[in-house]
Each structure stands twice: as C-alpha cells, then as structure tokens.
Design a protein around this motif. Structure first.
Motif, PDB file in Angstrom:
ATOM      1  N   THR A  80      24.766  72.411  27.131  1.00  0.00           N
ATOM      2  CA  THR A  80      24.834  71.170  27.909  1.00  0.00           C
ATOM      3  C   THR A  80      23.448  70.624  28.267  1.00  0.00           C
ATOM      4  OG1 THR A  80      25.028  72.422  29.971  1.00  0.00           O
ATOM      5  CG2 THR A  80      27.081  71.728  28.923  1.00  0.00           C
ATOM      6  N   LEU A  81      22.402  71.419  28.052  1.00  0.00           N
ATOM      7  CA  LEU A  81      21.055  70.948  28.369  1.00  0.00           C
ATOM      8  C   LEU A  81      20.575  69.964  27.310  1.00  0.00           C
ATOM      9  CD1 LEU A  81      19.320  74.300  29.376  1.00  0.00           C
ATOM     10  CD2 LEU A  81      20.130  72.506  30.909  1.00  0.00           C
ATOM     11  N   SER A  82      19.818  68.979  27.749  1.00  0.00           N
ATOM     12  CA  SER A  82      19.230  68.055  26.778  1.00  0.00           C
ATOM     13  C   SER A  82      18.188  68.807  25.949  1.00  0.00           C
ATOM     14  CB  SER A  82      18.570  66.880  27.503  1.00  0.00           C
ATOM     15  OG  SER A  82      17.371  67.315  28.136  1.00  0.00           O
ATOM     16  N   PRO A  83      17.928  68.341  24.733  1.00  0.00           N
ATOM     17  CA  PRO A  83      16.893  69.000  23.915  1.00  0.00           C
ATOM     18  C   PRO A  83      15.536  69.069  24.625  1.00  0.00           C
ATOM     19  CG  PRO A  83      18.174  67.486  22.574  1.00  0.00           C
ATOM     20  CD  PRO A  83      18.617  67.275  24.003  1.00  0.00           C
ATOM     21  N   ASP A  84      15.165  68.024  25.362  1.00  0.00           N
ATOM     22  CA  ASP A  84      13.893  68.032  26.088  1.00  0.00           C
ATOM     23  C   ASP A  84      13.868  69.122  27.149  1.00  0.00           C
ATOM     24  OD1 ASP A  84      12.836  65.944  24.634  1.00  0.00           O
ATOM     25  OD2 ASP A  84      13.322  64.419  26.139  1.00  0.00           O
ATOM     26  N   THR A  85      14.974  69.289  27.841  1.00  0.00           N
ATOM     27  CA  THR A  85      15.035  70.316  28.889  1.00  0.00           C
ATOM     28  C   THR A  85      15.021  71.705  28.278  1.00  0.00           C
ATOM     29  OG1 THR A  85      16.204  68.808  30.373  1.00  0.00           O
ATOM     30  CG2 THR A  85      16.369  71.160  30.860  1.00  0.00           C
ATOM     31  N   ARG A  86      15.779  71.919  27.212  1.00  0.00           N
ATOM     32  CA  ARG A  86      15.753  73.233  26.536  1.00  0.00           C
ATOM     33  C   ARG A  86      14.350  73.562  26.069  1.00  0.00           C
ATOM     34  NH1 ARG A  86      20.640  71.685  23.875  1.00  0.00           N
ATOM     35  NH2 ARG A  86      19.416  71.139  22.053  1.00  0.00           N
ATOM     36  N   ARG A  87      13.705  72.605  25.430  1.00  0.00           N
ATOM     37  CA  ARG A  87      12.340  72.814  24.918  1.00  0.00           C
ATOM     38  C   ARG A  87      11.391  73.150  26.060  1.00  0.00           C
ATOM     39  NH1 ARG A  87      11.056  68.026  23.642  1.00  0.00           N
ATOM     40  NH2 ARG A  87      12.373  67.945  21.805  1.00  0.00           N
ATOM     41  N   SER A  88      11.482  72.422  27.155  1.00  0.00           N
ATOM     42  CA  SER A  88      10.613  72.650  28.309  1.00  0.00           C
ATOM     43  C   SER A  88      10.816  74.042  28.890  1.00  0.00           C
ATOM     44  CB  SER A  88      10.881  71.582  29.374  1.00  0.00           C
ATOM     45  OG  SER A  88      10.146  71.837  30.539  1.00  0.00           O
ATOM     46  N   LEU A  89      12.061  74.461  29.035  1.00  0.00           N
ATOM     47  CA  LEU A  89      12.339  75.773  29.614  1.00  0.00           C
ATOM     48  C   LEU A  89      11.816  76.887  28.710  1.00  0.00           C
ATOM     49  CD1 LEU A  89      15.950  75.245  31.075  1.00  0.00           C
ATOM     50  CD2 LEU A  89      13.744  75.126  32.268  1.00  0.00           C
ATOM     51  N   VAL A  90      12.038  76.753  27.413  1.00  0.00           N
ATOM     52  CA  VAL A  90      11.545  77.774  26.475  1.00  0.00           C
ATOM     53  C   VAL A  90      10.021  77.787  26.466  1.00  0.00           C
ATOM     54  CG1 VAL A  90      11.419  78.427  24.031  1.00  0.00           C
ATOM     55  CG2 VAL A  90      13.617  77.792  25.041  1.00  0.00           C
ATOM     56  N   GLN A  91       9.396  76.619  26.419  1.00  0.00           N
ATOM     57  CA  GLN A  91       7.922  76.556  26.425  1.00  0.00           C
ATOM     58  C   GLN A  91       7.353  77.217  27.667  1.00  0.00           C
ATOM     59  OE1 GLN A  91       7.350  72.318  25.986  1.00  0.00           O
ATOM     60  NE2 GLN A  91       6.896  72.500  23.801  1.00  0.00           N
ATOM     61  N   ASN A  92       7.998  77.010  28.809  1.00  0.00           N
ATOM     62  CA  ASN A  92       7.494  77.613  30.044  1.00  0.00           C
ATOM     63  C   ASN A  92       7.694  79.120  30.059  1.00  0.00           C
ATOM     64  OD1 ASN A  92       6.254  75.536  31.829  1.00  0.00           O
ATOM     65  ND2 ASN A  92       8.180  74.510  31.366  1.00  0.00           N
ATOM     66  N   LEU A  93       8.777  79.610  29.484  1.00  0.00           N
ATOM     67  CA  LEU A  93       8.947  81.063  29.356  1.00  0.00           C
ATOM     68  C   LEU A  93       7.872  81.651  28.442  1.00  0.00           C
ATOM     69  CD1 LEU A  93      12.816  81.509  29.129  1.00  0.00           C
ATOM     70  CD2 LEU A  93      11.298  82.422  30.888  1.00  0.00           C
ATOM     71  N   VAL A  94       7.579  80.962  27.352  1.00  0.00           N
ATOM     72  CA  VAL A  94       6.533  81.431  26.438  1.00  0.00           C
ATOM     73  C   VAL A  94       5.182  81.448  27.157  1.00  0.00           C
ATOM     74  CG1 VAL A  94       5.244  80.856  24.329  1.00  0.00           C
ATOM     75  CG2 VAL A  94       7.754  80.755  24.338  1.00  0.00           C
ATOM     76  N   MET A  95       4.908  80.409  27.928  1.00  0.00           N
ATOM     77  CA  MET A  95       3.649  80.370  28.674  1.00  0.00           C
ATOM     78  C   MET A  95       3.576  81.544  29.663  1.00  0.00           C
ATOM     79  SD  MET A  95       1.848  77.474  31.088  1.00  0.00           S
ATOM     80  CE  MET A  95       3.423  76.912  31.599  1.00  0.00           C
ATOM     81  N   LEU A  96       4.679  81.835  30.355  1.00  0.00           N
ATOM     82  CA  LEU A  96       4.693  82.967  31.285  1.00  0.00           C
ATOM     83  C   LEU A  96       4.423  84.271  30.538  1.00  0.00           C
ATOM     84  CD1 LEU A  96       7.749  81.933  33.485  1.00  0.00           C
ATOM     85  CD2 LEU A  96       5.351  82.024  34.212  1.00  0.00           C
TER      86      LEU A  96
END
Length: 121
Positions: free
Chosen positions: A89-105
C-alpha cells in the motif's frame, strides 16, 4: 520566534546543528522525535496521508540517529515493520525512501547487516 520554532521548521538546518553539537540540540531533536512518532501512528492508519512530511522526518531522524542512539534504538525496527506490513500500500516514493534510510543506517553502523536481514526475513 525562539530558536526551537525556527529550527523545527527547518530540518536540514537542525540536522547540521545536531551533527556539530548533539547535546546542545537534544531538546529540538526530541520535539522532532515526538512529532515523528505522532505522524508514524497516523501514517500506519493511512499511508497516503502526510507521506511527504513523514518521509522528510524519517530522513532527518536517520541522518542524526547515531547522535541519539538510546532515543532512536527502536527506529530501524519501526521502519522495517512499516515496510513489511504495508509494502503493497506504500507509494513507490515512500518505499524507496524507507529502504534508502535503512541502508544509510546500515552504512553508518547504526544497525548491523544481521539485524537488518533478520528484520526483513
């Protein structure tokens, strides 16, 4: 307007100040942390509501999480859970942002690869 009002409306500026002197800006960080938790609860009910603002808060917290490890200890698992439970249900932009932030962490050693993999399995 006080310092807190100016900084809480300018996350990039607050992020830079926190990175330079985390103890001096802890109160402003905690305001944003509480705001993130409120928005996250709304976001879990309706993932489209406040999505842009939510992504901005997630990015901000991910950038400064290593400055406040105790306060943000649950942050990576919150993001992982959001991804896992709402992926469709997440928008592609939101999914991408969440994954990118996990990778950054992960890149900042806030979470380990093992922790990251176990949460996503």
């Amino acid at each position: 307007m006080g310092r807190g009002v100016l900084l809480t409306s300018n996350l990039p500026q607050l992020q830079n100040l926190i990175k330079r002197d985390p103890p001096a800006y802890k109160e402003e960080f905690l305001q944003q942390w509480n705001h993130y938790n409120s928005i996250r609860q709304i976001f879990q009910i309706n993932p489209d509501e406040n999505a842009q603002h939510f992504r901005e808060l997630v990015s901000f917290i991910a950038q400064v999480a290593q400055c406040y490890p105790k306060e943000t200890a649950d942050f990576p698992s919150q993001i992982s859970t959001l991804l896992l439970e709402n992926y469709g249900t997440l928008s592609p932009d939101t999914r991408r942002s969440l994954v990118q932030n996990l990778v950054m962490l992960r890149n900042k050693d806030v979470i380990t690869s093992i922790t990251y993999v176990l949460r996503l399995v």
